[in-house]
Write a protein that holds these residues in place. Structure first.
Motif, PDB file in Angstrom:
ATOM      1  N   VAL A  52       0.844  -1.191   0.000  1.00  0.00           N
ATOM      2  CA  VAL A  52       0.000   0.000   0.000  1.00  0.00           C
ATOM      3  C   VAL A  52       0.877   1.237   0.000  1.00  0.00           C
ATOM      4  CG1 VAL A  52      -1.982  -1.072   1.128  1.00  0.00           C
ATOM      5  CG2 VAL A  52      -0.164  -0.064   2.517  1.00  0.00           C
ATOM      6  N   ALA A  53       0.313   2.328  -0.456  1.00  0.00           N
ATOM      7  CA  ALA A  53       1.040   3.588  -0.524  1.00  0.00           C
ATOM      8  C   ALA A  53       0.857   4.385   0.763  1.00  0.00           C
ATOM      9  CB  ALA A  53       0.553   4.411  -1.716  1.00  0.00           C
ATOM     10  N   LEU A  54       1.875   5.189   1.080  1.00  0.00           N
ATOM     11  CA  LEU A  54       1.808   6.103   2.216  1.00  0.00           C
ATOM     12  C   LEU A  54       1.577   7.515   1.690  1.00  0.00           C
ATOM     13  CD1 LEU A  54       2.299   6.862   5.254  1.00  0.00           C
ATOM     14  CD2 LEU A  54       4.718   7.114   4.634  1.00  0.00           C
ATOM     15  N   HIS A  55       0.600   8.207   2.283  1.00  0.00           N
ATOM     16  CA  HIS A  55       0.291   9.581   1.899  1.00  0.00           C
ATOM     17  C   HIS A  55       0.409  10.472   3.137  1.00  0.00           C
ATOM     18  CE1 HIS A  55      -1.473   8.198  -1.960  1.00  0.00           C
ATOM     19  NE2 HIS A  55      -1.919   7.190  -1.235  1.00  0.00           N
ATOM     20  N   ILE A  56       1.254  11.468   3.070  1.00  0.00           N
ATOM     21  CA  ILE A  56       1.364  12.479   4.128  1.00  0.00           C
ATOM     22  C   ILE A  56       0.964  13.798   3.504  1.00  0.00           C
ATOM     23  CG2 ILE A  56       2.859  13.578   5.822  1.00  0.00           C
ATOM     24  CD1 ILE A  56       4.737  11.185   5.626  1.00  0.00           C
ATOM     25  N   ASP A  57      -0.098  14.403   4.023  1.00  0.00           N
ATOM     26  CA  ASP A  57      -0.648  15.610   3.409  1.00  0.00           C
ATOM     27  C   ASP A  57      -0.655  16.776   4.402  1.00  0.00           C
ATOM     28  OD1 ASP A  57      -1.316  14.299   0.923  1.00  0.00           O
ATOM     29  OD2 ASP A  57      -2.997  13.364   1.986  1.00  0.00           O
ATOM     30  N   GLN A  58       0.119  17.810   4.099  1.00  0.00           N
ATOM     31  CA  GLN A  58       0.147  19.072   4.848  1.00  0.00           C
ATOM     32  C   GLN A  58       0.268  18.844   6.359  1.00  0.00           C
ATOM     33  OE1 GLN A  58      -3.516  20.761   3.053  1.00  0.00           O
ATOM     34  NE2 GLN A  58      -2.168  22.273   2.076  1.00  0.00           N
ATOM     35  N   LEU A  59       1.207  17.990   6.721  1.00  0.00           N
ATOM     36  CA  LEU A  59       1.406  17.598   8.112  1.00  0.00           C
ATOM     37  C   LEU A  59       2.011  18.731   8.938  1.00  0.00           C
ATOM     38  CD1 LEU A  59       1.430  15.172  10.158  1.00  0.00           C
ATOM     39  CD2 LEU A  59       3.805  14.795   9.442  1.00  0.00           C
ATOM     40  N   CYS A  60       1.504  18.888  10.149  1.00  0.00           N
ATOM     41  CA  CYS A  60       2.071  19.823  11.109  1.00  0.00           C
ATOM     42  C   CYS A  60       2.201  19.126  12.454  1.00  0.00           C
ATOM     43  CB  CYS A  60       1.195  21.070  11.255  1.00  0.00           C
ATOM     44  SG  CYS A  60       1.838  22.246  12.470  1.00  0.00           S
ATOM     45  N   VAL A  61       3.421  19.128  12.996  1.00  0.00           N
ATOM     46  CA  VAL A  61       3.688  18.598  14.339  1.00  0.00           C
ATOM     47  C   VAL A  61       4.416  19.689  15.097  1.00  0.00           C
ATOM     48  CG1 VAL A  61       4.784  16.792  15.710  1.00  0.00           C
ATOM     49  CG2 VAL A  61       3.904  16.253  13.427  1.00  0.00           C
ATOM     50  N   ALA A  62       3.945  20.013  16.300  1.00  0.00           N
ATOM     51  CA  ALA A  62       4.512  21.140  17.037  1.00  0.00           C
ATOM     52  C   ALA A  62       4.793  20.763  18.481  1.00  0.00           C
ATOM     53  CB  ALA A  62       3.557  22.329  16.982  1.00  0.00           C
ATOM     54  N   ALA A  88       3.269   2.467  -3.465  1.00  0.00           N
ATOM     55  CA  ALA A  88       3.239   1.085  -2.998  1.00  0.00           C
ATOM     56  C   ALA A  88       4.397   0.303  -3.595  1.00  0.00           C
ATOM     57  CB  ALA A  88       1.914   0.428  -3.379  1.00  0.00           C
ATOM     58  N   GLY A  89       5.103  -0.440  -2.749  1.00  0.00           N
ATOM     59  CA  GLY A  89       6.196  -1.281  -3.205  1.00  0.00           C
ATOM     60  C   GLY A  89       7.503  -0.563  -3.448  1.00  0.00           C
ATOM     61  N   GLN A  90       7.570   0.744  -3.158  1.00  0.00           N
ATOM     62  CA  GLN A  90       8.806   1.494  -3.363  1.00  0.00           C
ATOM     63  C   GLN A  90       9.415   1.938  -2.032  1.00  0.00           C
ATOM     64  OE1 GLN A  90       8.953   4.655  -6.226  1.00  0.00           O
ATOM     65  NE2 GLN A  90       7.761   3.537  -7.758  1.00  0.00           N
ATOM     66  N   THR A  91      10.702   2.281  -2.093  1.00  0.00           N
ATOM     67  CA  THR A  91      11.401   2.852  -0.950  1.00  0.00           C
ATOM     68  C   THR A  91      11.672   4.315  -1.238  1.00  0.00           C
ATOM     69  OG1 THR A  91      12.488   0.760  -0.359  1.00  0.00           O
ATOM     70  CG2 THR A  91      13.480   2.786   0.475  1.00  0.00           C
ATOM     71  N   VAL A  92      11.245   5.176  -0.334  1.00  0.00           N
ATOM     72  CA  VAL A  92      11.494   6.611  -0.453  1.00  0.00           C
ATOM     73  C   VAL A  92      12.378   7.038   0.715  1.00  0.00           C
ATOM     74  CG1 VAL A  92      10.453   8.910  -0.259  1.00  0.00           C
ATOM     75  CG2 VAL A  92       9.423   7.182  -1.752  1.00  0.00           C
ATOM     76  N   ALA A  93      13.407   7.810   0.408  1.00  0.00           N
ATOM     77  CA  ALA A  93      14.315   8.313   1.437  1.00  0.00           C
ATOM     78  C   ALA A  93      14.024   9.774   1.718  1.00  0.00           C
ATOM     79  CB  ALA A  93      15.765   8.143   0.997  1.00  0.00           C
ATOM     80  N   LEU A  94      13.987  10.107   3.001  1.00  0.00           N
ATOM     81  CA  LEU A  94      13.839  11.489   3.441  1.00  0.00           C
ATOM     82  C   LEU A  94      15.185  11.910   4.005  1.00  0.00           C
ATOM     83  CD1 LEU A  94      11.875  13.824   3.737  1.00  0.00           C
ATOM     84  CD2 LEU A  94      11.170  12.885   5.938  1.00  0.00           C
ATOM     85  N   LEU A  95      15.826  12.834   3.317  1.00  0.00           N
ATOM     86  CA  LEU A  95      17.205  13.220   3.600  1.00  0.00           C
ATOM     87  C   LEU A  95      17.257  14.591   4.247  1.00  0.00           C
ATOM     88  CD1 LEU A  95      20.311  12.556   2.901  1.00  0.00           C
ATOM     89  CD2 LEU A  95      19.904  13.952   0.857  1.00  0.00           C
ATOM     90  N   ALA A 245      10.656  -8.405  -2.096  1.00  0.00           N
ATOM     91  CA  ALA A 245       9.502  -8.587  -1.227  1.00  0.00           C
ATOM     92  C   ALA A 245       8.355  -7.642  -1.576  1.00  0.00           C
ATOM     93  CB  ALA A 245       9.918  -8.370   0.235  1.00  0.00           C
ATOM     94  N   GLY A 246       8.605  -6.656  -2.450  1.00  0.00           N
ATOM     95  CA  GLY A 246       7.560  -5.699  -2.804  1.00  0.00           C
ATOM     96  C   GLY A 246       7.154  -4.834  -1.640  1.00  0.00           C
ATOM     97  N   GLN A 247       8.104  -4.523  -0.768  1.00  0.00           N
ATOM     98  CA  GLN A 247       7.815  -3.828   0.480  1.00  0.00           C
ATOM     99  C   GLN A 247       7.835  -2.308   0.310  1.00  0.00           C
ATOM    100  OE1 GLN A 247       7.267  -5.176   3.854  1.00  0.00           O
ATOM    101  NE2 GLN A 247       6.537  -3.071   3.883  1.00  0.00           N
ATOM    102  N   THR A 248       6.796  -1.637   0.773  1.00  0.00           N
ATOM    103  CA  THR A 248       6.775  -0.182   0.838  1.00  0.00           C
ATOM    104  C   THR A 248       7.604   0.249   2.043  1.00  0.00           C
ATOM    105  OG1 THR A 248       4.505  -0.229  -0.013  1.00  0.00           O
ATOM    106  CG2 THR A 248       5.303   1.864   0.902  1.00  0.00           C
TER     107      THR A 248
END
Length: 282
Positions: A52-62, A88-95, A245-248
């Protein structure tokens, strides 16, 4: 950069289950003589993640003035108007450098931090918003930390079996055997963490995270404690394992070379926002 780990107590009855003897028996019954065939066999029997895909939309943490995330009197936004899509099935890096908020994003995705605005979805399920919060233990996510976080009193096989208590003993032993093959440590199920190298410990941590078939794998600087040679070798192995493995997966790191080596997409996070990086740039 450290991500808080939630510690659980392993039921006493579980200590004797998925033992090295069980795993060895299962390996001898199922492993092929050719390493490539054995690895393919392990992949076929490992718990497949629901991709499954991950969606983060206009997130705010304070943080509040008292230093607590999500405090009612929040003044300082650590993450603001942050959006990211992990297919879904991809690796995304947050740098990004220390203090840019990437660990806070990871903690929010894991469910360790509430959000003040925005939304986090996994597939069609809303995990976090201003009106909803699914507890971490119900998010079906796997996590790999930079410190490995293995239980020192449990063998490699027992560490992998930790999240498989819903399975029968035979099913648990089979799953553990296949995960050990998947990470290339088929003959080390009986060893304890102190008997393994840093790279081997991290592979066991990865196997433990993947064993239950998580919908999303979170990687928090998983190679930063390893020497460069071990890290480079393990990066190639982990990338192959995740792809097959097709891992997200979502990786947070400060190391651009590590991000490029492991991820399908790389995004740089800074005070100016998030920018996609060219994986082929010099």
């Amino acid at each position: 950069m450290t991500m808080t780990n939630t510690t659980h107590t392993l039921p006493a009855a579980a200590h004797s289950e998925a033992t090295a003897a069980d795993v060895t028996h299962m390996q001898s019954a199922t492993a092929a003589s050719d390493p490539a065939q054995a690895n393919a066999h392990a992949l076929a029997h490992a718990a497949p993640p629901a991709s499954v895909a991950l969606h983060i939309d206009q997130l705010c943490v304070a943080y509040g003035t008292d230093g607590r995330v999500g405090a009612p009197d929040a003044r300082q936004a650590v993450v603001q108007d942050f959006s990211l899509h992990v297919p879904a099935g991809q690796t995304v890096a947050l740098l990004g450098p220390s203090g840019c908020g990437k660990t806070t994003v990871l903690r929010a995705v894991a469910g360790f931090e509430p959000v003040q605005a925005g939304q986090i979805r996994l597939g069609d399920e809303v995990l976090s918003s201003t009106t909803a919060h699914v507890p971490p233990e119900r998010r079906r996510m796997g996590m790999v930390f930079q410190e490995h976080a293995l239980f020192p009193h449990l063998s490699a096989a027992q560490n992998i079996a930790f999240g498989l208590q819903h399975l029968t003993r035979a099913q648990r032993a089979e799953r553990v055997a296949h995960m050990l093959q998947l990470v290339g440590l088929a003959d080390m199920g009986g060893r304890y963490p102190h008997e393994l190298s840093g790279g081997q410990q991290q592979r066991i941590a990865l196997a433990r995270a993947l064993a239950p078939g998580p919908r999303l794998l979170l990687l928090d600087e998983p190679f930063s404690s390893l020497d460069n040679a071990t890290s480079q070798h393990l990066l190639a192995e982990v990338r192959a394992i995740l792809r097959q493995a097709g891992q997200t997966a979502l990786l947070v790191t400060h190391n651009l070379n590590e991000a490029r080596a492991l991820a399908d997409q790389v995004f740089a996070m800074s005070a100016q926002g998030v920018q996609r990086q060219d994986l082929h740039a010099a």
